[in-house]
Design a protein around this motif. Structure first.
Motif, PDB file in Angstrom:
ATOM      1  N   TYR A  60       0.787  -1.048  -0.015  1.00  0.00           N
ATOM      2  CA  TYR A  60       0.203   0.060   0.055  1.00  0.00           C
ATOM      3  C   TYR A  60       1.015   1.241  -0.076  1.00  0.00           C
ATOM      4  CZ  TYR A  60      -3.787  -3.142   1.339  1.00  0.00           C
ATOM      5  OH  TYR A  60      -4.915  -3.938   1.204  1.00  0.00           O
ATOM      6  N   ARG A  61       1.910   1.150   0.838  1.00  0.00           N
ATOM      7  CA  ARG A  61       2.879   2.433   0.785  1.00  0.00           C
ATOM      8  C   ARG A  61       3.387   2.811  -0.560  1.00  0.00           C
ATOM      9  NH1 ARG A  61       7.516   4.602   1.045  1.00  0.00           N
ATOM     10  NH2 ARG A  61       8.722   2.490   0.515  1.00  0.00           N
ATOM     11  N   GLN A  62       3.899   1.504  -1.157  1.00  0.00           N
ATOM     12  CA  GLN A  62       4.560   1.831  -2.649  1.00  0.00           C
ATOM     13  C   GLN A  62       3.554   2.297  -3.447  1.00  0.00           C
ATOM     14  OE1 GLN A  62       6.257  -1.987  -3.492  1.00  0.00           O
ATOM     15  NE2 GLN A  62       7.737  -2.183  -1.771  1.00  0.00           N
ATOM     16  N   ILE A  63       2.504   2.139  -3.504  1.00  0.00           N
ATOM     17  CA  ILE A  63       1.674   2.644  -4.410  1.00  0.00           C
ATOM     18  C   ILE A  63       1.643   4.302  -4.049  1.00  0.00           C
ATOM     19  CG2 ILE A  63      -0.938   2.996  -4.951  1.00  0.00           C
ATOM     20  CD1 ILE A  63      -1.210  -0.071  -4.915  1.00  0.00           C
ATOM     21  N   ALA A  64       1.416   4.715  -2.871  1.00  0.00           N
ATOM     22  CA  ALA A  64       1.456   5.974  -2.609  1.00  0.00           C
ATOM     23  C   ALA A  64       2.871   6.630  -2.961  1.00  0.00           C
ATOM     24  CB  ALA A  64       1.335   6.213  -0.980  1.00  0.00           C
ATOM     25  N   ALA A  65       3.858   5.990  -2.707  1.00  0.00           N
ATOM     26  CA  ALA A  65       5.407   6.377  -3.071  1.00  0.00           C
ATOM     27  C   ALA A  65       5.324   6.599  -4.656  1.00  0.00           C
ATOM     28  CB  ALA A  65       6.244   5.563  -2.386  1.00  0.00           C
ATOM     29  N   ALA A  66       4.930   6.016  -5.274  1.00  0.00           N
ATOM     30  CA  ALA A  66       4.886   5.817  -6.802  1.00  0.00           C
ATOM     31  C   ALA A  66       4.187   7.219  -7.266  1.00  0.00           C
ATOM     32  CB  ALA A  66       4.291   4.663  -7.634  1.00  0.00           C
ATOM     33  N   PHE A  67       3.209   7.531  -6.627  1.00  0.00           N
ATOM     34  CA  PHE A  67       2.315   8.823  -7.114  1.00  0.00           C
ATOM     35  C   PHE A  67       3.367   9.876  -6.532  1.00  0.00           C
ATOM     36  CE2 PHE A  67      -2.124   6.494  -6.774  1.00  0.00           C
ATOM     37  CZ  PHE A  67      -2.214   6.788  -8.019  1.00  0.00           C
ATOM     38  N   TYR A  68       4.115   9.729  -5.444  1.00  0.00           N
ATOM     39  CA  TYR A  68       4.813  10.768  -5.016  1.00  0.00           C
ATOM     40  C   TYR A  68       5.899  11.057  -6.012  1.00  0.00           C
ATOM     41  CZ  TYR A  68       7.859  13.653  -1.788  1.00  0.00           C
ATOM     42  OH  TYR A  68       8.764  14.779  -1.256  1.00  0.00           O
ATOM     43  N   GLN A  69       6.450   9.768  -6.259  1.00  0.00           N
ATOM     44  CA  GLN A  69       7.628  10.160  -7.528  1.00  0.00           C
ATOM     45  C   GLN A  69       7.208  10.801  -8.890  1.00  0.00           C
ATOM     46  OE1 GLN A  69      10.686   9.570  -6.989  1.00  0.00           O
ATOM     47  NE2 GLN A  69      10.718   8.495  -5.238  1.00  0.00           N
ATOM     48  N   MET A  70       5.945  10.680  -8.873  1.00  0.00           N
ATOM     49  CA  MET A  70       5.013  11.029 -10.630  1.00  0.00           C
ATOM     50  C   MET A  70       5.061  12.637 -10.289  1.00  0.00           C
ATOM     51  SD  MET A  70       2.415   8.264 -11.344  1.00  0.00           S
ATOM     52  CE  MET A  70       1.531   9.395 -12.564  1.00  0.00           C
ATOM     53  N   TYR A  71       4.515  13.163  -9.098  1.00  0.00           N
ATOM     54  CA  TYR A  71       3.956  14.294  -9.062  1.00  0.00           C
ATOM     55  C   TYR A  71       4.527  15.247  -8.202  1.00  0.00           C
ATOM     56  CZ  TYR A  71       0.092  12.491 -11.279  1.00  0.00           C
ATOM     57  OH  TYR A  71      -0.923  12.052 -12.165  1.00  0.00           O
ATOM     58  N   TYR A  72       5.374  15.091  -7.150  1.00  0.00           N
ATOM     59  CA  TYR A  72       6.035  15.961  -6.369  1.00  0.00           C
ATOM     60  C   TYR A  72       6.857  17.085  -6.805  1.00  0.00           C
ATOM     61  CZ  TYR A  72       7.748  18.120  -2.110  1.00  0.00           C
ATOM     62  OH  TYR A  72       8.159  18.884  -0.688  1.00  0.00           O
ATOM     63  N   SER A  73       7.612  16.548  -7.903  1.00  0.00           N
ATOM     64  CA  SER A  73       8.613  17.484  -8.365  1.00  0.00           C
ATOM     65  C   SER A  73       7.676  18.565  -9.233  1.00  0.00           C
ATOM     66  CB  SER A  73       9.427  16.811  -9.372  1.00  0.00           C
ATOM     67  OG  SER A  73       8.639  16.027 -10.389  1.00  0.00           O
ATOM     68  N   LEU A  74       6.482  18.575  -9.515  1.00  0.00           N
ATOM     69  CA  LEU A  74       5.668  19.658 -10.159  1.00  0.00           C
ATOM     70  C   LEU A  74       4.791  20.236  -8.853  1.00  0.00           C
ATOM     71  CD1 LEU A  74       4.393  17.151 -12.965  1.00  0.00           C
ATOM     72  CD2 LEU A  74       6.136  18.744 -13.034  1.00  0.00           C
ATOM     73  N   PRO A  75       5.110  21.390  -8.699  1.00  0.00           N
ATOM     74  CA  PRO A  75       4.402  22.064  -7.600  1.00  0.00           C
ATOM     75  C   PRO A  75       2.968  22.255  -7.791  1.00  0.00           C
ATOM     76  CG  PRO A  75       6.565  23.278  -8.086  1.00  0.00           C
ATOM     77  CD  PRO A  75       6.263  22.296  -9.084  1.00  0.00           C
ATOM     78  N   GLU A  76       2.462  22.448  -9.201  1.00  0.00           N
ATOM     79  CA  GLU A  76       1.359  22.469  -9.567  1.00  0.00           C
ATOM     80  C   GLU A  76       0.490  21.477  -9.291  1.00  0.00           C
ATOM     81  OE1 GLU A  76       3.172  21.351 -13.316  1.00  0.00           O
ATOM     82  OE2 GLU A  76       3.586  22.598 -11.529  1.00  0.00           O
ATOM     83  N   LYS A  77       0.948  20.082  -9.122  1.00  0.00           N
ATOM     84  CA  LYS A  77       0.414  19.116  -8.906  1.00  0.00           C
ATOM     85  C   LYS A  77       0.306  18.367  -7.483  1.00  0.00           C
ATOM     86  CE  LYS A  77      -0.551  18.158 -13.172  1.00  0.00           C
ATOM     87  NZ  LYS A  77      -1.879  17.834 -13.728  1.00  0.00           N
ATOM     88  N   ARG A  78       1.105  19.399  -6.543  1.00  0.00           N
ATOM     89  CA  ARG A  78       0.945  18.805  -5.200  1.00  0.00           C
ATOM     90  C   ARG A  78      -0.100  18.731  -4.092  1.00  0.00           C
ATOM     91  NH1 ARG A  78       6.856  21.723  -3.250  1.00  0.00           N
ATOM     92  NH2 ARG A  78       8.065  20.476  -4.620  1.00  0.00           N
ATOM     93  N   THR A  79      -1.188  19.462  -4.627  1.00  0.00           N
ATOM     94  CA  THR A  79      -2.342  19.226  -4.178  1.00  0.00           C
ATOM     95  C   THR A  79      -3.078  18.062  -4.684  1.00  0.00           C
ATOM     96  OG1 THR A  79      -2.799  21.823  -3.967  1.00  0.00           O
ATOM     97  CG2 THR A  79      -4.599  20.379  -3.740  1.00  0.00           C
ATOM     98  N   LYS A  80      -2.935  17.804  -5.950  1.00  0.00           N
ATOM     99  CA  LYS A  80      -3.683  16.599  -6.444  1.00  0.00           C
ATOM    100  C   LYS A  80      -3.073  15.514  -5.741  1.00  0.00           C
ATOM    101  CE  LYS A  80      -4.035  13.867 -10.486  1.00  0.00           C
ATOM    102  NZ  LYS A  80      -3.993  13.681 -12.057  1.00  0.00           N
ATOM    103  N   LEU A  81      -1.653  15.493  -5.722  1.00  0.00           N
ATOM    104  CA  LEU A  81      -1.027  14.329  -4.993  1.00  0.00           C
ATOM    105  C   LEU A  81      -1.364  14.068  -3.520  1.00  0.00           C
ATOM    106  CD1 LEU A  81       1.646  12.409  -4.726  1.00  0.00           C
ATOM    107  CD2 LEU A  81       3.103  14.490  -4.142  1.00  0.00           C
TER     108      LEU A  81
END
Length: 959
Positions: free
Chosen positions: A461-482
């Motif tokens: 379960y944690r790895q799925i959340a981590a995969a989303f983090y890797q996808m979106y955290y570097s994009l500030p405009e996507k952090r709310t969605k993340l």
């Protein structure tokens, strides 16, 4: 004088017989309190306590902290409250022992001032020394007289109605914690009196008697004198509304019968079998209240453990019926009485776990809306809340195992409550029960894009959340969605516990569900193409997610959680942040399966390769400290085959997804290293460490108390790891201290071990981490060499300086020495005898020496640094009554006579110290002397003497 109405008033004043005291006038009993007032005992007692207090604060100030810790060791309170301060101080002066073999402060005071005290004050001090704290019930009050009964010893006293500031509040039936001092025929209440409600009498009697049995003390008065902290702890807890029963136990060792027969008979008597183990069978009473009651049947014994003495007696009676019926034989004993050590450890460990589990199951919990777990399991709402509690408990188990703390397994609780693991209980996703769980989750959980801010049921379960983090955290405009993707996934996975075949399936479904719920138009095909998942799979999984969040809508306007920057936090919060990161690191280490055990074993062998475990310095405490150094080095410093430390892997896989303040702490910890520092103390609030290699100085967070400051010697070196707190640094334990006398040898070893890393860059962190391990190797090697040199020194002959004096009447001289309390008889043969001279000086050092009487000569010697003149004065003081005059001179005898005296001394002291090991620990300890050269000389002498004593015991078959 007081007048007590009634012809049946039978009381005792001043501990005299009733017939000697009564005076009946018109059917009234007249009680007098003349002796105490006439002799001014109260005034003398107050003066004695004041003088003792001044003496203790002047000479024994460094005992007080340990005394306070011991006084509070049996209570759940954090500190001594105002009303117990006076109780503590009088206990500290009269009962507290710094070591088990050390007398209380009142004894030292008496010895030091014996010649200056008048007879009345001596009498007062002796009475005060005999006194102890107890609980007395007020049986009656008549004018200025009060009848008291000791509830533990069942003794009655009549005292004057004078209990200080609580005198007017004392009523018949009350319980009083106080100290009664019996001086001749007078009884005086000393110190503070604490009132206890009368309904606690039975509870206190049961608890004190139970703990007396556990400590294996037969005499109640002796127990109250030696273990007053137990009674005070109970009284303090009662004042806070805490009334917890301790466990009472009774053991039966049988000589006839077997375990199977016992189990069969106990079941017929109505006992219920709870658990069968290889070593024991556990039973309980089938009917009764919810109090703890267990029977443990082992290979040849039976142990009863209950909270209530009534149940203890009831179960004992039933077992005695079995014994009588079958004619079995055995022996009862109070408390625990095991014949097999392994069986004892097994059963005692099980008792502790059973008691903890019983308390947990029967204690109301805020997380269960005030229900106990046993109550919660009977309703669907309670089961919902209980599932959340058990999920969190499982995560806390990991932390407890890492910290070496006691914990109870969530699996054990589930088994007890008959709850299946990792399954959604029937009905838990329906209606009101699901609403309860969702409400609890959303109230507690923040919306944040940081994966570590959530509790995950498993790694997938944690790895799925981590995969989303890797996808979106570097994009500030996507952090709310993340943040909302992770929040939604955490809620959904916690409640429904979906099975994961491929993470991409659920990631695609969650992406689609979020878009639909937040009003964003998106197509299955587009999401499927992005994650490489068929539209049918996305539709199936996303429908489950959308259905849940449609039924319980999310408030997407809810603001994201805000975290402080590490630099903005105060020192205390930064330290707690480091501790949290360290916990995460250890959990990460335990979660790695690939090669971690092999890597751990290889690093341990390398770390321990220079350790000689046969050395004396390699004791239990040293091993524990060195083990902590290794644990930290394994995570933070030792690189694997991929040239990465576990801390680097943790950073890449976990810490980089932490909130900023945790991320900074993780980076600082990853870059830290062990080094050696000179200890510099400017004042109690300013401690500095100076790097011995670079000269860089670091101000340390925290303050020293006066006692610890005095323990710091100029030239000390500290080996540890520092973590930055801003303008100061935190010592990230453990710590080794290199004493000044070993510093030169230690520092000479470091360059030798660093040759392996030549050429090196002093600014390279890999080099700094390697240097930390070199520092530890150098320290171990220097310790090893020092111990070898010490052994060589010990094997050299003892250098004993003897004094000799002659007496005309050796028989009378011997008699006087035997009667003087500072001379302990060691051996006696005819008119010859040997003694241990022992006293304690105000500088808190033992003064001692060996005295031997041979014919008409008296020989003595003392270790270097001990006061031989004081020994001579004590010998003359012993002879003073018989007008025996003696003068001493240096003894210059033959080698043979000197060797005989040394042999006598070694043999006699070895036997005595073997009988009294606590005294040997105190006497063979080096003193802190102003003369450093003399202190070293004394230390060498005591080392040699200790070695000779051990050799003597081995030769004679001693321990």
């Amino acid at each position: 004088m007081t007048r007590i109405d009634g012809p049946d008033a039978r009381v005792y004043s001043d501990n005299k017989e009733y017939a000697e005291q009564r005076c009946l006038v018109n059917e009234c009993l007249v009680i007098h309190f003349p002796l105490g007032k006439k002799n001014q005992y109260g005034k003398y007692l107050e003066k004695a306590i004041n003088n003792l207090t001044i003496y203790a604060k002047s000479y024994y100030y460094n005992w007080e902290k340990n005394a306070r810790d011991k006084f509070m060791s049996y209570t759940q309170a954090g500190e001594i409250d105002e009303k117990m301060q006076q109780v503590f101080w009088l206990w500290y002066l009269t009962n507290y022992r710094f070591y088990r073999d050390v007398s209380p402060i009142i004894d030292f005071y008496f010895v030091e001032y014996e010649d200056k005290l008048d007879e009345k004050m001596k009498e007062i001090l002796k009475a005060l020394k005999r006194s102890y704290l107890s609980v007395y019930q007020v049986e009656w009050i008549r004018n200025n007289a009060v009848g008291l009964r000791d509830i533990f010893c069942d003794k009655t006293f009549v005292v004057e109605r004078n209990f200080g500031d609580v005198t007017k509040a004392v009523e018949e039936g009350d319980l009083l914690l106080l100290r009664l001092v019996r001086i001749n025929n007078s009884v005086i209440a000393a110190g503070k009196t604490v009132i206890i409600p009368g309904e606690n009498k039975e509870f206190l009697c049961e608890e004190i008697n139970s703990r007396r049995i556990n400590e294996q003390v037969g005499d109640m008065e002796l127990f109250l004198w030696e273990y007053a902290e137990v009674l005070c702890g109970l009284v303090i807890d009662l004042s806070l509304g805490i009334r917890e029963n301790s466990l009472k136990s009774r053991s039966f060792i049988w000589k006839k019968g077997n375990k199977e027969d016992w189990i069969r008979c106990l079941k017929k008597q109505g006992f219920l079998v709870l658990e069968k183990d290889r070593k024991y069978v556990k039973l309980t009473v089938a009917k009764g209240d919810n109090s703890f009651k267990r029977i443990y049947v082992g290979s040849s014994l039976l142990v009863i453990v209950t909270e209530s003495k009534n149940y203890l007696d009831l179960i004992t009676d039933k077992i005695n019926q079995i014994i009588c019926h079958f004619g079995w034989t055995g022996e009862w004993s109070e408390g625990f009485n095991f014949t097999d050590r392994e069986e004892a450890e097994e059963i005692l460990g099980q008792i502790m776990q059973d008691k903890y589990l019983e308390n947990w199951l029967n204690t109301p919990k805020r997380e269960l809306d005030g229900m106990t777990p046993l109550q919660a399991v009977n309703s669907m709402q309670g089961r919902v809340l209980l599932e959340q509690v058990l999920d969190e408990l499982e995560l806390n188990e990991i932390k407890a195992r890492i910290l070496g703390e006691y914990y109870i397994s969530a699996d054990v609780i589930r088994k007890k409550l008959k709850l299946a693991k990792s399954k959604v209980p029937r009905g838990i996703t329906d209606g009101e029960t699901l609403a309860i769980r969702v409400g609890k989750f959303r109230t507690r959980q923040e919306v944040t894009p940081y994966v570590s801010a959530y509790t995950w049921l498993n790694e997938l379960y944690r790895q799925i959340a981590a995969a989303f983090y890797q996808m979106y955290y570097s994009l500030p405009e996507k952090r709310t969605k993340l943040a909302w993707l992770i929040f939604m996934w955490n809620e959904f996975s916690s409640i429904f516990k979906p099975t994961i075949y491929k993470p991409e399936w659920w990631m695609a479904a969650l992406e689609y569900a979020y878009s639909e719920l937040s009003g964003e138009k998106i197509y299955f095909s587009k999401v499927g193409k992005r994650f490489g998942v068929a539209s049918s799979l996305i539709r199936k999984n996303s429908e489950e997610i959308v259905r849940h969040f449609t039924q319980y809508p999310l408030d997407f306007s809810r603001p994201l959680a805000q975290y402080p920057r590490f630099e903005e936090m105060d020192a205390g919060d930064k330290i707690r942040t480091y501790e949290e990161v360290w916990m995460h690191m250890q959990i990460f280490k335990n979660s790695i399966e690939k090669d971690v055990e092999r890597r751990e074993e290889e690093s341990r062998k390398k770390f321990y390769q220079l350790v000689n475990e046969k050395r004396k310095f390699w004791n239990k405490d040293f091993q524990a400290t060195y083990r902590e150094f290794w644990k930290r080095a394994f995570l933070l410093d030792l690189a694997g085959e991929d040239d990465r430390t576990l801390a680097h892997a943790f950073w890449e896989l976990h810490a980089s997804m932490f909130p900023p303040y945790l991320r900074t702490a993780a980076f600082n910890m990853m870059m830290s290293y062990v080094s050696a520092y000179w200890i510099k103390i400017k004042n109690l609030s300013e401690i500095w460490l100076e790097d011995i290699f670079t000269g860089e100085k670091y101000r340390i967070y925290g303050v020293l108390d006066k006692r610890r400051k005095e323990q710091v010697i100029p030239g000390m070196i500290c080996i540890t790891r520092l973590l930055p707190l801003g303008d100061s640094y935190w010592i990230f334990s453990p710590v080794f201290v290199v004493m000044p006398e070993m510093a030169e040898n230690f520092m000479s070893k470091v360059p030798m071990f660093l040759e392996e890393y030549n050429p090196y860059d002093v600014s390279d962190f890999n080099y700094l981490k390697a240097k930390g391990n070199v520092i530890l190797q150098s320290y171990i090697t220097a310790l090893d060499e020092m111990e070898q040199n010490t052994l060589n020194l010990i094997n050299q002959p003892l250098e004993i300086s003897w004094q000799v004096g002659e007496v005309i009447n050796p028989h009378q001289a011997l008699k006087q020495l035997k009667s003087y309390k500072r001379f302990q008889l060691l051996e006696e043969y005819g008119d010859n005898a040997s003694f241990l001279w022992l006293t304690f000086s105000p500088d808190q050092n033992y003064q001692w020496g060996y005295v031997i009487v041979v014919n008409n000569k008296i020989f003595f010697t003392t270790p270097p640094g001990k006061d031989k003149n004081k020994l001579i004065r004590d010998i003359r003081r012993a002879f003073k009554e018989e007008d025996i005059v003696i003068f001493f001179r240096d003894y210059r005898g033959s080698l043979g006579s000197l060797k005989r005296l040394e042999t006598y001394m070694i043999r006699h002291l070895a036997k005595f110290f073997n009988r009294y090991p606590e005294i040997s620990l105190a006497l063979l300890k080096q003193d802190d002397l102003e003369d450093e050269e003399l202190e070293v000389k004394q230390g060498i002498f005591l080392l040699k003497l200790g070695a000779r004593l051990m050799e003597c015991l081995k030769e004679e078959g001693g321990n």
